[in-house]
Write an enzyme that holds these catalytic residues in place. Structure first.
Site, short mmCIF file in Angstrom:
data_model
loop_
_atom_site.label_atom_id
_atom_site.label_comp_id
_atom_site.label_asym_id
_atom_site.label_seq_id
_atom_site.Cartn_x
_atom_site.Cartn_y
_atom_site.Cartn_z
N GLY D 146 0.83 -1.19 0.00
CA GLY D 146 0.00 0.00 0.00
C GLY D 146 0.87 1.25 0.00
N CYS D 147 0.31 2.34 -0.43
CA CYS D 147 1.12 3.56 -0.56
C CYS D 147 1.52 4.12 0.80
CB CYS D 147 0.36 4.60 -1.39
SG CYS D 147 -1.33 4.92 -0.87
N TYR D 148 0.59 4.17 1.74
CA TYR D 148 0.95 4.67 3.07
C TYR D 148 1.98 3.76 3.76
CZ TYR D 148 -3.08 7.95 3.06
OH TYR D 148 -3.97 8.95 2.80
#
Lengths: 341, 341, 341, 341
Positions: D146-148
């Site tokens: 995921g990006c976070y």
């Protein structure tokens, strides 16, 4: 072919930064001297944090000496600075001027719009204009167009050249704020710009006007008047030019005229009918998106063009012209895809 | 005067929200029924988190019954919905329609641009137009103008009325995205809108065109053609209209014409010479900022107007007309200062 | 009550402009002297084009003489300037300092964070803090809080006062760029700010840190540490503070604690459960929106607060305190509704 | 090496578009099948106007048949869709899943956060994590992070692995709105997003939380708690993560720890001391910018990381992992320079 060694004068500004971004991805060049005015002595990373591979390169003073010994020198300087520098760089060096000094062919126009002595004109760096590409092949001097004239000229020259419209054009071009350069002026502060739209240079007083007149008059084969209004909008990059002119006839064949004009152009895309340009689709790309239509009620031809003012509008055009000057394939190292969303 | 009880149909949308923001600050009204379509049954706070004092008010269905019993009913509905509703609200109720249904006086124009049966026209809610204010005083029905026609009409009617220009005008108007309403369309998503400029409805096909033609032809006293190009820009609110037309003479007296036209108008500000409108200065205010100049090279008059599309462009105009309809001072409850920066 | 005559020193800046926007709508004041530093002698309209009713007022020099003869003087000046001015304004004048000079009670803290001699502290202009309101009623001197401390203190003091958390708090607050003032710095240019997020003053070095420590330690009744990280985001106005601290117990009663703390506060809104603050809902309003929750996995209380940094964060708080100082109803002239979208 | 033929499932979305932008510039691949859900049958140009060279390619349905016959298949699909598809693609096909299905190693965590049956975990596509790169070399299956979690893990794992901090971390990460995908939700409309900041998924309920816990616990060698607050800001792309944790000692050696951790990483840049990351500098680049400092007052280590959520946060990581899976140099085809300003 051996690798070409290039220098960029004005490397701390927006045009300089975009030149370096493109040149870092260009397979045939090596980045040599980077120079600046007030920022000389500081590392490039301070001014261009996105150019990570060059972050530690220290900026030198912009002088004939620091720019000597390169195959290609890009000048991204305030106007009035390039003629004298270029004269000291040697006739074999390819000098590509992103400033205004050598764009206008008419000394009187130069004097009216910029003042002072005219430095003479260089081959004009919009290869898509009739005859322009031939003048750029193998040249040692290039005058890169202004960003607004690039958008407006691509939008309008085919119609004027084909006699589809009468020579009184109206251009409203909306631009991101990087077009104003890295100038410390209150109206360019983020808090002022965001959430606001403003016009400036209204009434034909913007210095890009005579450049549009020159390009479009050449295409039309007769004098063209241009009513030009630039608008500042809250985005970093991008120009959307809405352009129109009275129909000379019934507008038949307009689309075909544009299809033909740009059929072989690698960077100009006439969109499918019903699709309109967006600047985001050109972000960071050396492309122009166009669409054309006829307003039967108003009896005008309307053309919309989108470019990235820093890429096709400045630095991308400069690299495109470098390719032509050096005899490289014209598209070498130039992105066709924008960064979206 | 007793407090007027008002209702807003379409309270969950952008026009409805702006109406309520203004009405909350209006000293002579009390907010009654709030209605909606698909959002009926939910609290207003879900849709309009900025309207804290009304957060817990529950939206009712938009019906003649829920709207009955109010002195003033504002309709902020999709077009085609207001005629039937208004007919059931009683002739004594002031009905102020923010939609398009009753703006056009010509049934054929209605049929061409919107289709279906023409509901007839109501007094047109741009008091600054010649004759408009008188028709609005004491009226029970108001057709609030479109946002683009408001900007373009204020920019151009004085010049056309005074014969300063010939009746072929060009308008490029740049707008924030709230003008498109709270519509769930991909091109209106934040990620698409931010960092992009796009044109739409190009070539005279935007439905606000006939409204401009109607207003400007009336001012000119003869048919006016309008070449209109709307542009979407990355901001929530604001319209900047750049407008021009060929000079009929030499343009002398242009500024005086505008000074005279707006000398007594409380909401239209002709800026000092050399200053150009910015939309940020009108944010949330019921004001229009104007500037006019002559482009001697292109022989055109150029006028730039800035408004907030939701305030002077919609909800502020609606409240201004309510004031006229109710016999209140026209400026009651309407802000003159924008929220900037 | 007679109308109060007010002056604003620093009228050309962002805080000054917001003060004037609010004061123009305030029913009990009359706007007197407007002063500036480098902009003295120019009309206000050049700097604050949104304040149309004051556009032609000419700015005077900021001196004790130009500020004399007013009932209330607002100071929106660089830090270090207000003590000397205030001393010359007379004890009867209400002096409201939007700068930092009189916020800190501890001379050592002043010296560490700002340097130089401590000017002493004035009643602190966050009426919602325990005990603060009483000190503000009838006062002649007010130190308006910093914008970040306002958001963080409102978010965290109830939990600390109630012993819900241990006194080691973490605050990341995201802000629009007007918080940095109208400073001509490259990183504040629109082209730099738009499309970018950046942290600054990281690691506890931002000058608003000691102010948070002071407020929160007072509420907790023991020393509180604050790890504060400010982030710059691409919007003109607004602060969203995300705040958290380790639970002292199981977090039960958190919501009730906040409900109770703010039950009677006119400007602080604890949102319904499941709804989270947005800065747009507070734009131009003197409101704070709050939400609180317990993260059971991380064993932390998390509170989010949204304010407009120029309104509740600066100028709105200043007017709120003026109302208290003058014995007016605290909410006089202060908007509760934001301008959205 | 022969050219690899790749397919992209979910080509009309943001992750799919960014994959194609990067793959168009990748020298070792050829773009084969492009598939979609509801958009099948339409040309790609409608959805991705920036991908001009692929504008006329028609999207097919996402099925095992349309994806068959490719060397590499990228899945950019809603969660829960990839396991079944992958099972039908053959063990020799490199399947790179940009969705969540195979990121979590713990079936109970999957059930808690996503629900339903756990599809099992695949090698985790963050090569910079200890041990991750080896698992990715030559693999046929990749779970793209995921990006976070990418931003937070790069920011914090070195400190946790080195024991510089205790295992209770706080992360506030501000993101552009493309992270939410091309979802037609009211709060993602441009008019809502621009000019606003909002928190969501507060209190440890965002689904990226367990992924951070998993990565950081592995690095620390013991359970780590993560208090994670995501914030939506008005920009299309970019994540700025502000991360902190209590110091285990005095923080000495923090910078050296980070220098060592990333000395050989081609895409992670620890900035010079005193310089802080900006997301604009990473726009469209596969880079992460980091800075670390010690807050001696709060006794916390603070780390800030900037990435482009669609590039290093999704599609760039996917291509980086493809390079590792195929035995190509890891940096092939991946930009190091952002597009700024």
């Amino acid at each position: 072919m051996q690798v070409m060694r290039i220098a960029v004068a004005g490397a701390s500004g927006y045009a300089g930064g975009e030149l370096l971004r493109l040149l870092l991805a260009h397979p045939e060049v090596e980045i040599g001297g980077l120079t600046a005015g007030g920022s000389a002595g500081t590392p490039l990373g301070v001014h261009q944090p996105h150019l990570l591979p060059l972050a530690e390169r220290v900026l030198e003073e912009t002088t004939p000496e620091t720019l000597a010994g390169h195959d290609v020198v890009f000048l991204a300087l305030p106007h009035g600075r390039s003629a004298e520098l270029a004269a000291q760089l040697g006739d074999d060096t390819v000098v590509i001027d992103c400033g205004a000094d050598h764009r206008l062919t008419d000394a009187a126009a130069w004097d009216r719009w910029y003042g002072g002595e005219h430095a003479g004109s260089w081959p004009y760096g919009l290869p898509e204009l009739p005859g322009a590409r031939d003048a750029l092949r193998g040249t040692r001097r290039v005058a890169v167009p202004g960003c607004y004239p690039t958008a407006a000229s691509l939008a309008l020259f085919p119609a004027l050249a084909a006699g589809l419209v009468t020579p009184d054009v109206v251009v409203t071009a909306v631009s991101g704020t990087s077009g104003a350069g890295k100038s410390l002026k209150p109206h360019l502060l983020g808090a002022e710009v965001m959430g606001s739209l403003s016009a400036y240079g209204v009434g034909g007083v913007h210095r890009h006007t005579p450049e549009m007149v020159q390009n479009l008059s050449a295409a039309a084969g007769r004098p063209v008047t241009v009513s030009f209004t630039p608008v500042l909008a809250p985005l970093p990059r991008g120009i959307l030019a809405t352009c129109s002119a009275p129909l000379a006839g019934d507008g038949a064949g307009a689309r075909e005229t544009y299809e033909k004009a740009y059929a072989d152009e690698p960077f100009v895309f006439l969109l499918p009918e019903g699709t309109w340009p967006t600047t985001a689709a050109t972000l960071g790309a050396n492309t122009a998106q166009l669409q054309v239509t006829v307003d039967a009620d108003a009896q005008r031809l309307v053309v919309v063009a989108a470019i990235d003012n820093l890429t096709k509008g400045t630095a991308g055009a400069a690299v495109q012209c470098m390719n032509l000057a050096l005899g490289l394939p014209e598209t070498t190292g130039l992105p066709l895809t924008g960064v979206a969303p």
